[in-house]
Design an enzyme around this catalytic site. Structure first.
Site, PDB file in Angstrom:
ATOM      1  N   GLN A 104     -26.278  11.724   2.817  1.00  0.00           N
ATOM      2  CA  GLN A 104     -25.909  11.167   1.518  1.00  0.00           C
ATOM      3  C   GLN A 104     -25.130   9.857   1.725  1.00  0.00           C
ATOM      4  O   GLN A 104     -24.102   9.835   2.395  1.00  0.00           O
ATOM      5  CB  GLN A 104     -25.059  12.159   0.716  1.00  0.00           C
ATOM      6  CG  GLN A 104     -24.944  11.719  -0.739  1.00  0.00           C
ATOM      7  CD  GLN A 104     -24.044  12.595  -1.580  1.00  0.00           C
ATOM      8  OE1 GLN A 104     -22.945  12.935  -1.173  1.00  0.00           O
ATOM      9  NE2 GLN A 104     -24.502  12.958  -2.770  1.00  0.00           N
ATOM     10  N   TYR A 181     -18.675   7.491  -8.645  1.00  0.00           N
ATOM     11  CA  TYR A 181     -18.565   6.526  -7.549  1.00  0.00           C
ATOM     12  C   TYR A 181     -19.343   5.242  -7.871  1.00  0.00           C
ATOM     13  O   TYR A 181     -19.888   5.099  -8.959  1.00  0.00           O
ATOM     14  CB  TYR A 181     -18.992   7.187  -6.229  1.00  0.00           C
ATOM     15  CG  TYR A 181     -18.100   8.367  -5.893  1.00  0.00           C
ATOM     16  CD1 TYR A 181     -16.718   8.207  -5.819  1.00  0.00           C
ATOM     17  CD2 TYR A 181     -18.622   9.642  -5.714  1.00  0.00           C
ATOM     18  CE1 TYR A 181     -15.882   9.291  -5.554  1.00  0.00           C
ATOM     19  CE2 TYR A 181     -17.795  10.737  -5.448  1.00  0.00           C
ATOM     20  CZ  TYR A 181     -16.424  10.550  -5.374  1.00  0.00           C
ATOM     21  OH  TYR A 181     -15.600  11.606  -5.124  1.00  0.00           O
ATOM     22  N   ARG A 323     -20.883  25.928  -2.574  1.00  0.00           N
ATOM     23  CA  ARG A 323     -19.865  26.854  -2.067  1.00  0.00           C
ATOM     24  C   ARG A 323     -20.460  28.150  -1.513  1.00  0.00           C
ATOM     25  O   ARG A 323     -19.940  28.709  -0.542  1.00  0.00           O
ATOM     26  CB  ARG A 323     -18.843  27.141  -3.169  1.00  0.00           C
ATOM     27  CG  ARG A 323     -17.959  25.926  -3.463  1.00  0.00           C
ATOM     28  CD  ARG A 323     -17.266  26.046  -4.782  1.00  0.00           C
ATOM     29  NE  ARG A 323     -18.227  26.129  -5.871  1.00  0.00           N
ATOM     30  CZ  ARG A 323     -17.931  26.463  -7.113  1.00  0.00           C
ATOM     31  NH1 ARG A 323     -16.697  26.742  -7.442  1.00  0.00           N
ATOM     32  NH2 ARG A 323     -18.872  26.509  -8.036  1.00  0.00           N
TER      33      ARG A 323
HETATM   34  C1  LIG Z   1     -16.021  21.030  -0.422  1.00  0.00           C
HETATM   35  C2  LIG Z   1     -16.923  20.275  -1.364  1.00  0.00           C
HETATM   36  C3  LIG Z   1     -17.246  18.956  -1.084  1.00  0.00           C
HETATM   37  C4  LIG Z   1     -18.132  18.247  -1.900  1.00  0.00           C
HETATM   38  N1  LIG Z   1     -18.529  16.994  -1.535  1.00  0.00           N
HETATM   39  C5  LIG Z   1     -19.556  16.392  -2.198  1.00  0.00           C
HETATM   40  C6  LIG Z   1     -20.157  15.203  -1.685  1.00  0.00           C
HETATM   41  O1  LIG Z   1     -19.817  14.690  -0.608  1.00  0.00           O
HETATM   42  N2  LIG Z   1     -21.171  14.663  -2.413  1.00  0.00           N
HETATM   43  C7  LIG Z   1     -21.613  15.205  -3.585  1.00  0.00           C
HETATM   44  O2  LIG Z   1     -22.551  14.657  -4.204  1.00  0.00           O
HETATM   45  N3  LIG Z   1     -21.081  16.347  -4.071  1.00  0.00           N
HETATM   46  C8  LIG Z   1     -20.083  16.965  -3.400  1.00  0.00           C
HETATM   47  N4  LIG Z   1     -19.608  18.178  -3.835  1.00  0.00           N
HETATM   48  C9  LIG Z   1     -20.235  18.830  -5.016  1.00  0.00           C
HETATM   49  C10 LIG Z   1     -21.352  19.790  -4.564  1.00  0.00           C
HETATM   50  O3  LIG Z   1     -22.434  19.079  -3.997  1.00  0.00           O
HETATM   51  C11 LIG Z   1     -21.883  20.665  -5.724  1.00  0.00           C
HETATM   52  O4  LIG Z   1     -22.491  19.825  -6.698  1.00  0.00           O
HETATM   53  C12 LIG Z   1     -20.802  21.484  -6.407  1.00  0.00           C
HETATM   54  O5  LIG Z   1     -19.986  22.128  -5.449  1.00  0.00           O
HETATM   55  C13 LIG Z   1     -21.415  22.563  -7.329  1.00  0.00           C
HETATM   56  O6  LIG Z   1     -22.222  23.440  -6.582  1.00  0.00           O
HETATM   57  P1  LIG Z   1     -21.707  24.915  -6.153  1.00  0.00           P
HETATM   58  O7  LIG Z   1     -21.235  25.577  -7.420  1.00  0.00           O
HETATM   59  O8  LIG Z   1     -22.934  25.560  -5.569  1.00  0.00           O
HETATM   60  O9  LIG Z   1     -20.590  24.753  -5.167  1.00  0.00           O
HETATM   61  C14 LIG Z   1     -18.679  18.877  -3.054  1.00  0.00           C
HETATM   62  C15 LIG Z   1     -18.315  20.190  -3.346  1.00  0.00           C
HETATM   63  C16 LIG Z   1     -17.476  20.912  -2.512  1.00  0.00           C
HETATM   64  C17 LIG Z   1     -17.182  22.334  -2.856  1.00  0.00           C
END
Ligand SMILES: Cc1cc2nc3c(=O)[nH]c(=O)nc-3n(C[C@H](O)[C@H](O)[C@H](O)COP(=O)(O)O)c2cc1C
Length: 376
Positions: A104, A181, A323
């Site tokens: 990414q 961003y 997560r």
């Molecule tokens: C620890 C962590 C770091 C994340 N870093 C990014 C990132 O670098 N780029 C991004 O687009 N989303 C980032 N996200 C968002 C996730 O890609 C995702 O959209 C969000 O956690 C919802 O999905 P989930 O409910 O399955 O965790 C991050 C989420 C978490 C939990």
């Protein structure tokens, strides 16, 4: 395996020719764990290696394309050729597990963190201070508006980062156009008040895609994809509403990319404004896209039944898991081998080693209440 999970395990070949073994993607997640040079660390290699055996595709943590865009402590860089060695190791460990790997590409713009930047100065489409509380990475700093020339330099930096991704052996790049961003700052009527050609709020994204495609055609010797991640709405007025999101989607579909990835914390959340509908944003966007480009859904998906529902009712082509895969690195393999009941749904304070999580990420998991399911 339950019959309605079968679809999740169908393979897929993107327009660019990249083939993936199933419809699961690991959502991009920052690990805060690069080494002191912002190179990929051993701990990150172990973290990804552990998670590469089940999902079709891993989208890595975001990597900054230029030093002026760094947004996190311990964020990995892809801004100079010295990063390629570590990135190659990352691509290799993920390929060994059978997953494809997409990096990414990121520039924080006005949400970059001043104390991490060479001259402490954030830049953006216009000199508009970000609003709202973004938790532990809140930035309340008025950015400097980029000159037209500087915008073109950043476009070149994304191109250079793409070349490095190809040289490192990745299967594609995802442009981080979400979560406020830099790319989103150009799309948003809140942060883009420019008077040059980039007052066309979609032009930056389009020019970036053109440049990335040019670099791919010049350097790639095997299929290499390009995806785009977007956030469907912004809270502020003026700001991105579903109406602007449809316009952006039109531009992205015209640009003929490999996939579009929504960013949201809840797959079934409803739109705030810009459209009158009882449906979720996931469904509304799928209906708008109408099969014209592969679409990835995401947000609070923890069980295979929930993943299947996002594909069926949400009409997405893929689901990305965030997560859930941090908590249980073997989530997908367990579903595939009919061991759904063994999926782990929470962490305890003693699970860092078992779940193979780098220390900086682990510390935040424990510190930030309500983010991850931690039983204390
Ligand atoms: C620890 C962590 C770091 C994340 N870093 C990014 C990132 O670098 N780029 C991004 O687009 N989303 C980032 N996200 C968002 C996730 O890609 C995702 O959209 C969000 O956690 C919802 O999905 P989930 O409910 O399955 O965790 C991050 C989420 C978490 C939990």
């Amino acid at each position: 395996m339950e019959a309605n999970y079968q679809k999740l395990f169908q393979d897929y070949t993107f327009k660019s020719g990249v083939n993936v073994r199933n419809r699961f993607m690991m959502a991009p997640m920052t690990t805060f764990s690069a080494d002191e040079n912002d190179y990929v660390s051993e701990d990150e290699l172990n973290y990804y290696k552990e998670r590469a055996n089940g999902v079709g595709t891993i989208i890595t943590a975001c990597a900054y394309v230029s030093k002026g865009g760094k947004g996190f402590d311990g964020q990995m860089g892809i801004d100079h050729d010295g990063t390629i060695e570590g990135l190659s190791k990352l691509a290799k460990v993920i390929h060994e597990g059978g997953a494809k790997v997409v990096v990414q590409l990121y520039h924080g713009g006005r949400l970059a963190v001043p104390r991490l930047l060479p001259n402490g100065e954030t830049v953006s489409a216009s000199a508009v201070t970000p609003l709202g509380d973004r938790g532990f990475y809140s930035v309340e700093h008025t950015p400097r508006a980029l000159t037209t020339e500087e915008v073109y330099e950043i476009i070149k930096e994304f191109g250079e980062a793409t070349r490095r991704s190809i040289e490192a052996g990745f299967d594609g790049v995802e442009l981080h156009g979400a979560t406020g961003y830099l790319l989103q700052q150009f799309v948003s009527p809140h942060s883009n008040q420019r008077k040059d050609e980039f007052q066309n709020r979609y032009l930056f994204a389009i020019k970036l895609i053109d440049e990335v495609k040019r670099v791919i055609s010049e350097h790639a010797t095997k299929p290499f994809l390009i995806g785009y991640r977007f956030s469907p709405e912004e809270p502020e007025t003026p700001g991105i509403t579903m109406r602007e999101t449809f316009e952006l989607l039109d531009e992205l579909m015209n640009a003929n990319i490999d996939y579009i990835h929504m960013a949201t914390t809840e797959a079934w959340a409803q739109p705030r404004r810009g459209i009158v509908s009882e449906k979720s944003r996931t469904e509304i966007i799928a209906e708008y896209i109408n099969g014209r480009v592969p679409y990835i859904g995401v947000g609070n998906i923890h069980t295979p039944a929930e993943a299947a529902l996002v594909l069926d009712k949400g009409k997405t082509d893929f689901v990305s898991l965030g997560r859930a895969l941090v908590v249980d690195p073997h989530w997908v393999e367990k579903v595939k081998s009919n061991k759904e009941e063994t999926i782990i749904h929470h962490l305890t304070e003693n699970d860092q080693q078992k779940a193979v999580i780098p220390t900086p990420l682990w510390k935040l998991i424990l510190e930030v209440q309500g983010w991850f399911p931690v039983v204390r």
